[in-house]
Motif scaffolding. Structure first.
Motif, mmCIF file in Angstrom:
data_model
loop_
_atom_site.group_PDB
_atom_site.id
_atom_site.type_symbol
_atom_site.label_atom_id
_atom_site.label_comp_id
_atom_site.label_asym_id
_atom_site.label_seq_id
_atom_site.Cartn_x
_atom_site.Cartn_y
_atom_site.Cartn_z
ATOM 1 N N MET A 9 0.832 -1.202 0.000
ATOM 2 C CA MET A 9 0.000 0.000 0.000
ATOM 3 C C MET A 9 0.869 1.255 0.000
ATOM 4 S SD MET A 9 -3.207 -0.825 2.572
ATOM 5 C CE MET A 9 -4.157 0.567 1.933
ATOM 6 N N THR A 10 0.425 2.283 -0.709
ATOM 7 C CA THR A 10 1.118 3.563 -0.725
ATOM 8 C C THR A 10 0.715 4.387 0.483
ATOM 9 O OG1 THR A 10 -0.629 4.699 -1.957
ATOM 10 C CG2 THR A 10 1.059 3.536 -3.252
ATOM 11 N N ALA A 11 1.445 5.476 0.724
ATOM 12 C CA ALA A 11 1.111 6.348 1.846
ATOM 13 C C ALA A 11 -0.302 6.903 1.697
ATOM 14 C CB ALA A 11 2.125 7.486 1.948
ATOM 15 N N GLY A 12 -0.674 7.265 0.482
ATOM 16 C CA GLY A 12 -2.013 7.794 0.249
ATOM 17 C C GLY A 12 -3.097 6.773 0.511
ATOM 18 N N GLU A 13 -2.842 5.522 0.138
ATOM 19 C CA GLU A 13 -3.822 4.464 0.380
ATOM 20 C C GLU A 13 -3.962 4.171 1.866
ATOM 21 O OE1 GLU A 13 -3.307 1.923 -3.782
ATOM 22 O OE2 GLU A 13 -1.982 1.537 -2.070
ATOM 23 N N ILE A 14 -2.846 4.195 2.586
ATOM 24 C CA ILE A 14 -2.901 3.978 4.034
ATOM 25 C C ILE A 14 -3.684 5.108 4.702
ATOM 26 C CG2 ILE A 14 -1.513 3.874 6.141
ATOM 27 C CD1 ILE A 14 0.671 2.509 4.451
ATOM 28 N N MET A 15 -3.392 6.349 4.292
ATOM 29 C CA MET A 15 -4.114 7.493 4.835
ATOM 30 C C MET A 15 -5.624 7.335 4.619
ATOM 31 S SD MET A 15 -4.020 11.467 3.565
ATOM 32 C CE MET A 15 -4.907 10.996 2.057
ATOM 33 N N ALA A 16 -6.015 6.945 3.418
ATOM 34 C CA ALA A 16 -7.435 6.808 3.097
ATOM 35 C C ALA A 16 -8.090 5.700 3.914
ATOM 36 C CB ALA A 16 -7.608 6.534 1.611
ATOM 37 N N LEU A 17 -7.343 4.630 4.217
ATOM 38 C CA LEU A 17 -7.908 3.526 4.980
ATOM 39 C C LEU A 17 -8.269 3.963 6.399
ATOM 40 C CD1 LEU A 17 -8.628 0.520 4.855
ATOM 41 C CD2 LEU A 17 -6.302 0.001 5.617
ATOM 42 N N TYR A 18 -7.434 4.803 6.992
ATOM 43 C CA TYR A 18 -7.729 5.301 8.342
ATOM 44 C C TYR A 18 -8.830 6.358 8.330
ATOM 45 C CZ TYR A 18 -3.564 3.008 10.263
ATOM 46 O OH TYR A 18 -2.643 2.085 10.674
ATOM 47 N N ARG A 19 -8.994 7.037 7.219
ATOM 48 C CA ARG A 19 -10.005 8.094 7.150
ATOM 49 C C ARG A 19 -11.330 7.544 6.642
ATOM 50 N NH1 ARG A 19 -6.297 13.288 5.169
ATOM 51 N NH2 ARG A 19 -5.439 13.671 7.265
ATOM 52 N N GLY A 20 -11.950 6.765 7.492
ATOM 53 C CA GLY A 20 -13.242 6.179 7.170
ATOM 54 C C GLY A 20 -14.283 6.617 8.171
ATOM 55 N N PHE A 21 -15.034 5.663 8.675
ATOM 56 C CA PHE A 21 -16.139 5.964 9.582
ATOM 57 C C PHE A 21 -15.671 6.574 10.892
ATOM 58 C CE2 PHE A 21 -17.163 2.191 7.035
ATOM 59 C CZ PHE A 21 -18.217 2.696 6.309
ATOM 60 N N ASN A 22 -14.431 6.269 11.285
ATOM 61 C CA ASN A 22 -13.887 6.793 12.539
ATOM 62 C C ASN A 22 -12.690 7.696 12.281
ATOM 63 O OD1 ASN A 22 -15.230 5.426 15.095
ATOM 64 N ND2 ASN A 22 -15.165 3.888 13.465
ATOM 65 N N ALA A 23 -12.782 8.502 11.236
ATOM 66 C CA ALA A 23 -11.670 9.380 10.865
ATOM 67 C C ALA A 23 -11.275 10.335 11.971
ATOM 68 C CB ALA A 23 -12.047 10.180 9.611
ATOM 69 N N GLY A 24 -12.230 10.692 12.827
ATOM 70 C CA GLY A 24 -11.946 11.645 13.893
ATOM 71 C C GLY A 24 -11.413 11.022 15.170
ATOM 72 N N ALA A 25 -11.387 9.687 15.261
ATOM 73 C CA ALA A 25 -10.838 9.024 16.443
ATOM 74 C C ALA A 25 -9.336 9.276 16.499
ATOM 75 C CB ALA A 25 -11.133 7.528 16.391
ATOM 76 N N GLN A 26 -8.834 9.682 17.649
ATOM 77 C CA GLN A 26 -7.466 10.195 17.737
ATOM 78 C C GLN A 26 -6.391 9.280 17.147
ATOM 79 O OE1 GLN A 26 -6.292 11.413 21.670
ATOM 80 N NE2 GLN A 26 -4.349 12.245 21.002
ATOM 81 N N PRO A 27 -6.329 7.984 17.496
ATOM 82 C CA PRO A 27 -5.270 7.148 16.920
ATOM 83 C C PRO A 27 -5.329 7.066 15.398
ATOM 84 C CG PRO A 27 -6.251 6.080 18.821
ATOM 85 C CD PRO A 27 -7.130 7.246 18.482
ATOM 86 N N PHE A 28 -6.544 6.954 14.849
ATOM 87 C CA PHE A 28 -6.690 6.890 13.398
ATOM 88 C C PHE A 28 -6.364 8.244 12.762
ATOM 89 C CE2 PHE A 28 -9.912 3.121 13.062
ATOM 90 C CZ PHE A 28 -8.962 2.289 13.637
ATOM 91 N N ALA A 29 -6.830 9.324 13.368
ATOM 92 C CA ALA A 29 -6.592 10.660 12.823
ATOM 93 C C ALA A 29 -5.102 10.980 12.781
ATOM 94 C CB ALA A 29 -7.336 11.698 13.641
ATOM 95 N N GLU A 30 -4.397 10.648 13.858
ATOM 96 C CA GLU A 30 -2.966 10.943 13.918
ATOM 97 C C GLU A 30 -2.189 10.110 12.918
ATOM 98 O OE1 GLU A 30 -1.901 10.299 17.963
ATOM 99 O OE2 GLU A 30 -2.747 12.219 18.670
ATOM 100 N N GLU A 31 -2.543 8.843 12.761
ATOM 101 C CA GLU A 31 -1.822 7.979 11.827
ATOM 102 C C GLU A 31 -2.100 8.394 10.386
ATOM 103 O OE1 GLU A 31 0.994 5.059 11.005
ATOM 104 O OE2 GLU A 31 0.433 6.079 12.862
ATOM 105 N N ALA A 32 -3.341 8.781 10.093
ATOM 106 C CA ALA A 32 -3.663 9.265 8.745
ATOM 107 C C ALA A 32 -2.862 10.518 8.425
ATOM 108 C CB ALA A 32 -5.161 9.541 8.637
ATOM 109 N N ALA A 33 -2.785 11.448 9.377
ATOM 110 C CA ALA A 33 -2.036 12.683 9.154
ATOM 111 C C ALA A 33 -0.562 12.413 8.908
ATOM 112 C CB ALA A 33 -2.200 13.617 10.360
ATOM 113 N N ARG A 34 -0.040 11.364 9.524
ATOM 114 C CA ARG A 34 1.369 11.009 9.350
ATOM 115 C C ARG A 34 1.678 10.545 7.928
ATOM 116 N NH1 ARG A 34 5.117 6.963 10.772
ATOM 117 N NH2 ARG A 34 3.514 5.373 11.062
ATOM 118 N N HIS A 35 0.643 10.093 7.221
ATOM 119 C CA HIS A 35 0.837 9.583 5.848
ATOM 120 C C HIS A 35 0.311 10.559 4.797
ATOM 121 C CE1 HIS A 35 1.359 5.860 8.161
ATOM 122 N NE2 HIS A 35 2.052 5.438 7.121
ATOM 123 N N GLU A 36 -0.111 11.724 5.225
ATOM 124 C CA GLU A 36 -0.692 12.675 4.274
ATOM 125 C C GLU A 36 0.386 13.318 3.398
ATOM 126 O OE1 GLU A 36 -4.181 16.079 4.256
ATOM 127 O OE2 GLU A 36 -3.223 15.496 6.134
#
Length: 255
Positions: free
Chosen positions: A228-255
């Motif tokens: 998976m690319t960084a963009g694909e990983i970011m998109a996977l975390y940004r789903g139904f729980n995009a605002g949950a802190q662990p997911f939000a922080e990890e998505a931002a790290r791959h943006e």
């Protein structure tokens, strides 16, 4: 003393968690016979003023009016429980928190000046004290009934507190990441869905939000190993729980 009084409230959401309650069917009839449902616009026109023994709240807080109303509901409720990803983590609408709000309004609405919303879509717990949270998109019917029963009995609800992988193992489901290299958020997602996606060969999308202690950095390393690319990983975390802190922080790290 009379039957306990329950109120069900909607904020910014799709109504799916309220429908999960209606889907309880015969169990819902038994519940309705044991309590007084004082406010549930999805199911009844009855509207009674508080106080309420238990309020179930679906949806995120997205407007100034929402912020005022949730404080009023909290003041009228002995116990307040949030249900679903919107109420517990900001929901799918929290995706707008990662973008410029004015630009989004201009791209969607012919007169964006008429749209009055808060800068962020936030969980209920950002505004008032919450007695318990029930995660999921939508919530599990079994967990919803258990939480209501426990809340009214004054005991701790028996809810899953392990990763989705544990649910797969208990069901004898083959790990899709190991067997087929399918990206899956199961190791960092709370169990509770009934193993819906992995049992049909699909990876977990994180519907029930991050499990406590989720190691998202290690999860992302495994996803990279799967190609998976960084963009694909970011998109996977940004789903139904995009605002949950662990997911939000990890998505931002791959943006």
């Amino acid at each position: 003393m009379g039957a306990p009084r329950i109120a069900i409230w909607k904020f910014a959401s799709c109504d799916g968690c309220q429908l999960s309650l209606l889907d309880c069917e015969e169990a819902l009839l038994e519940l309705a016979g044991a309590v007084r449902i004082s406010h549930f616009l999805e199911a009844s026109s009855r509207v009674e003023a508080g106080p309420y023994d238990l309020s179930l709240v679906e949806g995120s807080i997205t407007t100034a009016q929402d912020a005022v109303r949730i404080r009023e509901i909290r003041a009228a409720s002995a116990r307040l429980v949030t249900i679903g990803a919107c109420a517990t983590a900001g929901g799918i609408q929290a995706l707008r928190d990662t973008r410029d709000l004015d630009a989004l309004k201009r791209s969607v609405y012919p007169d964006p000046a008429l749209i009055e919303v808060l800068e962020r879509s936030t969980p209920v717990s950002d505004h008032v004290a919450v007695d318990a949270e029930l995660r999921g998109c939508p919530v599990s019917r079994r967990d919803l009934l258990e939480l209501v029963a426990a809340s009214l009995a004054g005991r701790r609800p028996d809810l899953p507190d392990v990763a989705q992988c544990a649910e797969c193992k208990r069901a004898g489901t083959v790990c899709v990441m190991v067997a087929t290299g399918t990206p899956c958020l199961g190791p960092v997602t709370r169990a509770g869905c009934g193993n819906l996606c992995p049992r049909i060969g699909r990876g977990c999308y994180g519907c029930f939000g991050p499990v406590e202690g989720a190691n998202c950095a290690a999860m992302s390393a495994q996803l990279r190993d799967l190609g998976m690319t960084a963009g694909e990983i970011m998109a996977l975390y940004r789903g139904f729980n995009a605002g949950a802190q662990p997911f939000a922080e990890e998505a931002a790290r791959h943006e």
